[in-house]
Structure formats: C-alpha cells, structure tokens
Design a protein around this motif. Structure first.
Motif, short mmCIF file in Angstrom:
data_model
loop_
_atom_site.label_atom_id
_atom_site.label_comp_id
_atom_site.label_asym_id
_atom_site.label_seq_id
_atom_site.Cartn_x
_atom_site.Cartn_y
_atom_site.Cartn_z
N ALA A 277 -6.42 -3.33 12.30
CA ALA A 277 -6.75 -4.56 11.59
C ALA A 277 -7.86 -4.32 10.55
N ALA A 278 -8.86 -3.51 10.93
CA ALA A 278 -9.96 -3.22 10.00
C ALA A 278 -9.47 -2.45 8.78
N TRP A 279 -8.59 -1.46 9.01
CA TRP A 279 -8.10 -0.69 7.88
C TRP A 279 -7.10 -1.47 7.05
N ASP A 280 -6.37 -2.38 7.65
CA ASP A 280 -5.52 -3.28 6.86
C ASP A 280 -6.37 -4.07 5.87
N ARG A 281 -7.51 -4.58 6.35
CA ARG A 281 -8.40 -5.35 5.46
C ARG A 281 -9.01 -4.44 4.39
N ALA B 99 -8.71 9.79 12.71
CA ALA B 99 -7.43 10.18 13.30
C ALA B 99 -7.40 10.00 14.81
N ASP B 100 -8.51 10.24 15.47
CA ASP B 100 -8.54 10.21 16.94
C ASP B 100 -9.10 8.88 17.43
N VAL B 101 -8.39 7.80 17.18
CA VAL B 101 -8.81 6.47 17.63
C VAL B 101 -8.31 6.27 19.05
N PRO B 102 -9.18 5.92 20.01
CA PRO B 102 -8.71 5.67 21.38
C PRO B 102 -7.64 4.59 21.40
N HIS B 103 -6.70 4.74 22.32
CA HIS B 103 -5.57 3.81 22.37
C HIS B 103 -6.02 2.36 22.50
N GLU B 104 -7.04 2.13 23.35
CA GLU B 104 -7.48 0.75 23.57
C GLU B 104 -8.15 0.15 22.34
N SER B 105 -8.63 1.01 21.42
CA SER B 105 -9.29 0.52 20.21
C SER B 105 -8.37 0.45 19.00
N LEU B 106 -7.13 0.91 19.18
CA LEU B 106 -6.23 1.03 18.04
C LEU B 106 -5.93 -0.30 17.35
N PRO B 107 -5.66 -1.40 18.08
CA PRO B 107 -5.38 -2.66 17.37
C PRO B 107 -6.52 -3.11 16.46
N TRP C 267 -0.06 6.14 11.28
CA TRP C 267 -0.22 4.69 11.25
C TRP C 267 -1.11 4.26 10.09
N MET C 268 -2.04 5.13 9.68
CA MET C 268 -2.91 4.82 8.54
C MET C 268 -2.10 4.84 7.25
N PHE C 269 -1.18 5.80 7.15
CA PHE C 269 -0.31 5.84 5.97
C PHE C 269 0.51 4.56 5.85
N GLN C 270 1.05 4.08 6.98
CA GLN C 270 1.84 2.85 6.94
C GLN C 270 0.97 1.67 6.50
N SER C 271 -0.28 1.62 6.95
CA SER C 271 -1.19 0.55 6.53
C SER C 271 -1.49 0.64 5.04
N PHE C 272 -1.72 1.86 4.54
CA PHE C 272 -1.98 2.07 3.11
C PHE C 272 -0.79 1.60 2.28
N ARG C 273 0.42 1.98 2.73
CA ARG C 273 1.62 1.62 1.98
C ARG C 273 1.82 0.11 1.95
N SER C 274 1.53 -0.56 3.07
CA SER C 274 1.77 -2.00 3.15
C SER C 274 0.70 -2.84 2.46
N HIS C 275 -0.56 -2.41 2.55
CA HIS C 275 -1.66 -3.28 2.11
C HIS C 275 -2.29 -2.84 0.79
N ALA C 276 -1.95 -1.66 0.30
CA ALA C 276 -2.39 -1.25 -1.03
C ALA C 276 -1.17 -0.77 -1.81
N PRO C 277 -0.19 -1.66 -2.02
CA PRO C 277 1.09 -1.21 -2.60
C PRO C 277 0.97 -0.66 -4.00
N ASP C 278 0.01 -1.17 -4.80
CA ASP C 278 -0.13 -0.65 -6.15
C ASP C 278 -0.59 0.80 -6.14
N TRP C 279 -1.47 1.14 -5.22
CA TRP C 279 -1.91 2.53 -5.08
C TRP C 279 -0.77 3.41 -4.59
N PHE C 280 -0.05 2.90 -3.60
CA PHE C 280 1.04 3.69 -3.04
C PHE C 280 2.11 3.95 -4.09
#
Length: 662
Positions: free
Chosen positions: A113-117, A101-109, A144-157
C-alpha cells in the motif's frame, strides 16, 4: 557486505550466466541516455550483488554509481523527492534506486500500500526528472514492486527502455537446487514471473501538455476522433496490438482504421512501436479524452465499439495454449473493458470478459489470480444476471473447476451440481452443455473415490456428445478419455484400451500431433499399457507427452509435473531408480510451487519419491517423506469428507519403510 560473503553469493546466483543480466549489461554498454530500467531481483542479497557488479563494470570508464534507498513506508513523497534532488555529476554512470526486497510476509500488505502511494505520487514528476537525469535510472526490486510500478506510475512504465527479470532467470536456471532463499528459516518460492510486454517504443521526453492535447483533439477529423475515443477505453499502461484494429466497427466516411491511426500518430496523440506492430496511448492522453467527451452522446457508443472490437478479434479459447500469444496481448485490455462495462451497467460483457481472463490465468496455473477474478465475476453475475444466463452459469462452472484443481472439492461439488441443474433446466437433458457439466461433476466424484456414481455420468455425457457432434469430435474424445480412466482404475483394461486409442486418434486429427491435449491422451494410453505390463510400448508415449507439455507450457507447469511423475513411475517399474529420482524431485518442486504444500498431488510425489529412496537403500531419508504424504492424504480426506484412494497404498509403504528403519 564482506568480500567473502559477496564472492559466495555471486557464485550461488551465477550472475554472468543469467540472460537478463547480460541483456542489462549490453543495454548500458550501448547507451548512456536517461532510460528507465527495472531490474527484478530475487532478494536484497541479489540486489547487492548486482549493484557491486555494476560498480565494477563502470570502473574502467571512470564512471560512478549513485545508490539511493528511499524510506517510502514513512513518507510516500520521499521517492519523488530524492529523484528530483539528484545533483548533476559528469561522472555519473548509473542512478541505482534500491527498493526493499525482503519484506516479511506479515508486513507485505502495508508495504504494498505504501509503495502504491509512492508510485502514484511519482507519476506526475516524470518529465522534470527525466529531463534532468544525466544517466540511466535503474529501479531494483521484487516482482510485486514491478507490478505496483506498472499499475501506479503508468507514464513512467510506458517510456521504460527495459525490464530485466533476473529473479525469474535464477529460478529457471537451477531447478534441481534449493530455492535461492533457503538461508532463511525455510524454503520459499521464487517470486511470480510477471507478464512483460515485448514491444519497444521511442518516446519523446516532452509530451503534449494539457492545452496542446485539447487543441490536437479539436483538430481531429471524425474518423480519428472516433478511433481515439474507442482506444481510450483500453488499458493505457499496456501496449495495444495493431491487429486488434482490424475488427474495429466502421468509422465515419468509410475511413480505414489505419488512416485514422496515421492521423493520431501524426498529432502525437498515439505512439507506434519501433516494429510498427503495437500502439500505446499514454494515461495522460487517455484521461484527457475521457474528461473531454465524458458527457458527449458518442461516449457510450464508443464503449460498445471497443467491446465489439474485442469480441470480434478471434481470440479463441483462452485455455488452449495455441491462443495464448493473442490472449496475453489483450488480457489487461479485456479486464479494463470489463471494469468500464460494469460502470455502464452492461453486466453480460462485464462477467464474460472477467470469466475469459480468469480461464486464461487458470490454464497458465496462476490459480490465486484466477480465483480472485472468478469470484468477482460470480458476485456480479449473481447480483445482476438471471441464474440461467450463459455467462452466469459459465463462471459458476469454471470457479468450481479451479476449486477442484486446488483440492477444495467440498466447495466445488455444490457448484458443479447447481451448474448441471441450471443447464438441464434451461437447455434440456440432451444438450452438449449438459454433457460438459456431467463430465465435470463425474470428475469430482471420481477424485473423491465415488466411482459407481461417476461412471453413469461419464457414459451419459459420452452418449450426448456422440449424438450431438458425431463420432470424431474432440468433445467425444474427452468423454472417451474420462470413461477409459475410470475403467482403468476398476481393472477393466480390455474395455478401456480401445477407448484410449480412439480418443488419441480423434485428438491428433483435430489438433495436430504437438497439441497439449494430445499429451493427455498419450499419458492415459501409456498408463494403460504400463498397467498391462507393456512397458516398452508405454515409455516412448510418456516421453512424447513430456516433450509436448514442456514445449507448450514451459518447464514449471503442473501438467509437466504429471508427465514427470508418470515417466518416473515407468522408470521405477523397470528398475531405473537413479533416473526416476530426479524426475520425482522435479515433479514435487513444481506441484509444491503451483498448489502449495498440502495438495494431494504433492502427497503423490512424496509417496513416489519415498518409494524410490527406500528401494535405493535410503529408508531413513524416505521415512519423513512418506509420513508427510500419509498426513496430507488423511487431512485432505477429512476436509473433503471422503477417503482418498491413495491413502491405503501410502500407509502400506509407511509400514514397510518404518520396518526398514527399525
């Protein structure tokens, strides 16, 4: 986490009071099946509090919580691997997967990308994991993690049983408190509240395999086959409202869409929600339909049918709050159709639907998301449409509106002027579209203190609209409202007042007494009454405007901040400073969250709050606020090439407060 720290944080988050937490507890009390639940947490501490609280909930029934923290940035396959290898435990009550949850702003992109994969790698493993899970699976992480889950694991969502927005509840439950991460180096805004679909589905955990899908498709009659091809163009991660099918083009054999729908549900190719009002086509089946018919002659036809279905669905103006429920239901589908239209080189619907979705996002104050969609639409329009095309001019004008709202006036002005020139050339000088462009450009000139240049544009726009629509049209009310504001600022109150009253009357007749446009008219008339010292008449209008906007937009919208600022100004004028202060503070918090720390609206609220604090005898507290306000007004003027109209007033208060501090 030490017990004392846990106790202090639990009091800060007030977990038992949050609706999402109570809903999660009810869900777990009612079922022990292998549901997939996503808990949106404010930060790592909030997630830890929830996990410890769940352990206490499970304790009386002698059930346990299994806690996992996969190291996804180093290996995207870790998430799927750890879920596949869960040992069977009869006492297991909850499987808790802690997402960072506490990802530094500079490391967020990089983290995103890692969690999208990781979620993409997880998606194909849905069936074996869910069939082996002995207890509910809770994914706890930020929005932002929820949005990634919804977009990249749609069957689970799509088969989830619940999404619980604890972060949003905490942010909404304590607007007067410091943001929940002030223990960091500075205040941070709460994560964005995601748009969560409401329908519930009861899913089969053993869906059709590839061969069975092909067999089911081959057995469909022509109407059902055409319908599923149309639906496959929509977003498979989002439920589809049943009412959308009412505008579906005619099916073969004059079959009603509902009859074809029944066949698809019976064939297990489509799911109905438990309330029968929503549909869901899984991404697996959508991909199978696309693959099967990608070269079929009717494939292109089905895209046009999907676009026609959306076009005829009577969505209304996306900036009108009354239409938001319908737009929210189709927003993702409109963007998906725009994407497919671009692939088919159908540029008008590509630009049009992106523009419409961006208008919705902008109206809801999601400015960054709206800007991204606008700019993509504008780039496509400039590349593929003639400059005078309606869709191209509309997106150019609307992007300029957003830039003005977010104080990028220098970038907005040439866009406004270009949109006006194109519209005058293509439509003629007396067309209503020209009036709209004139109003927008005049508004920018007004905001940059060029009132003499703005006034004739406002008057010309009003004359065009009265000639085009007659004296009682809402567009005429807009023109009256705009011109009256300018007259008020140039101290021509006697001319402005009848315009304000006429604009309010037209708007109430057109939209009803509770529409947010009525709140705009009320604010302007009340402002005039305050300026002419009729405060008792003005106050109920300010309060009514605030009530309308809070009901229409919710408590955190920039329009609500404007209402609060206006009402607090009247309270200040009537020496009710203690009542004005919290309103100014709330308006300031809303505008900082909406626009960022350098917007002139933020400076306005800083100046007003500093004035109240000074008059309450707290000049030391007021000084840094007024200094910051003057700085924002000065920098804004320098960046945009004009002198901000409020800077002289702010500098006067700065001098007064400095003298009081000594």
């Amino acid at each position: 986490m030490q017990a004392s720290t846990l106790q202090a944080l639990t009091a800060t988050y007030r977990l038992p009071e949050q609706p999402s937490w109570r809903a999660l507890q009810r869900h777990l009390a009612l079922t022990s099946r292998a549901d997939v639940l996503f808990l949106i947490t404010p930060d790592a501490s909030g997630a830890s509090i929830c996990r410890h609280a769940l352990e206490q909930v499970l304790l009386p029934s002698k059930r346990t919580l299994c806690h996992l923290e996969p190291d996804v940035p180093n290996d995207p396959a870790t998430l799927a691997g750890c879920l596949t290898a869960i040992p069977t435990q009869p006492s297991l009550g909850v499987l808790w997967v802690q997402l960072p949850a506490d990802v530094p702003h500079e490391s967020l992109p990089d983290a995103q990308a890692a969690w999208d994969r990781a979620f993409t790698a997880l998606n194909p493993h849905r069936n074996p994991i869910l069939q082996s899970l002995p207890a509910p699976l809770i994914l706890a992480g930020p929005a932002w993690m929820f949005q990634s889950f919804r977009s990249h694991a749609p069957d689970w969502f799509s088969i989830r049983s619940g999404v619980f927005d604890l972060a949003g509840d905490i942010a909404r439950s304590a607007p007067a408190r410091e943001p929940f991460a002030t223990r960091l180096s500075g205040p941070v805004s709460p994560p964005p509240e995601p748009d969560l679909p409401s329908p519930q589905f009861q899913f089969d955990l053993a869906p059709l395999e590839s061969a069975a899908i092909q067999q089911a498709l081959a057995a469909l009659n022509p109407p059902a086959l055409q319908l599923i091809q149309t639906l496959s163009w929509l977003d498979p991660a989002e439920p589809m409202p049943l009412w959308l099918l009412a505008t579906h083009p005619p099916l073969p054999q004059d079959t009603e869409p509902t009859h074809a729908l029944d066949e698809l549900v019976k064939a297990r190719l489509l799911q109905r929600s438990t309330d029968q009002q929503w549909l869901l086509l899984s991404s697996t089946i959508a991909k199978a339909v696309i693959h099967t018919f990608q070269n079929a002659p009717q494939r292109q036809t089905s895209l046009f049918q999907a676009l026609e279905m959306l076009e005829k669905s009577d969505l209304g103006d996306p900036t009108n709050v009354v239409n938001w429920p319908r737009w929210n239901a189709v927003q993702a589908h409109a963007l998906r159709l725009a994407h497919h239209a671009a692939q088919a080189q159908q540029w008008q619907p590509t630009v049009h639907w992106r523009n419409q979705v961006a208008r919705l996002l902008n109206a809801r104050a999601h400015y960054s998301a709206a800007e991204a969609v606008y700019r993509e639409a504008l780039a496509l329009a400039q590349q593929h449409l003639p400059p005078e095309h309606d869709a191209a001019v509309a997106v150019l004008n609307n992007l300029a509106l957003l830039l003005k709202s977010t104080n990028r006036l220098a970038e907005a002005e040439p866009m406004y002027r270009r949109a006006l020139a194109i519209t005058e050339k293509s439509c003629g000088p007396e067309h209503p579209n020209v009036a709209s462009r004139l109003n927008n450009l005049a508004g920018l000139l007004y905001a940059t203190n060029r009132l003499a240049e703005a006034e004739p544009m406002y008057r010309r726009a009003l004359a065009i609209n009265e000639q085009s629509y007659g004296p009682e049209h809402p567009n005429v009310a807009t023109g009256l409202n705009n011109l009256a504001e300018l007259l008020l600022d140039t101290n021509r109150l006697a001319e402005a007042e009848p315009m304000c009253r006429r604009a309010l009357s037209i708007t109430e007749k057109s939209y009803g007494p509770e529409h947010p446009t009525v709140a705009i008219r009320l604010n302007n008339l009340a402002g005039l009454l305050r300026a002419s010292n009729r405060l008792a008449e003005a106050e109920p209008m300010f309060r009514r405007a605030l009530a309308i906007d809070e009901k229409s937009y919710g408590p955190e919208h920039p329009e609500v901040a404007t209402d609060l600022n206006n009402l607090a100004g009247l309270l200040w004028a009537t020496n009710r400073l203690a009542e004005a202060e919290p309103m100014y503070r709330r308006a300031l918090a809303i505008d900082e969250k909406s626009y960022g720390p350098e917007h002139p609206n933020v400076a306005r609220e800083l100046m007003n709050l500093a004035t109240v604090l000074h008059q309450l005898g707290r000049s030391g507290e007021a000084l840094p606020l007024i200094q910051r306000a003057v700085g924002i007004f000065h920098r804004s003027g320098e960046q945009q090439g004009y002198v901000h109209p409020h800077i002289a007033k702010a500098q006067g208060w700065l001098k007064t407060i400095q003298q009081a501090v000594g």
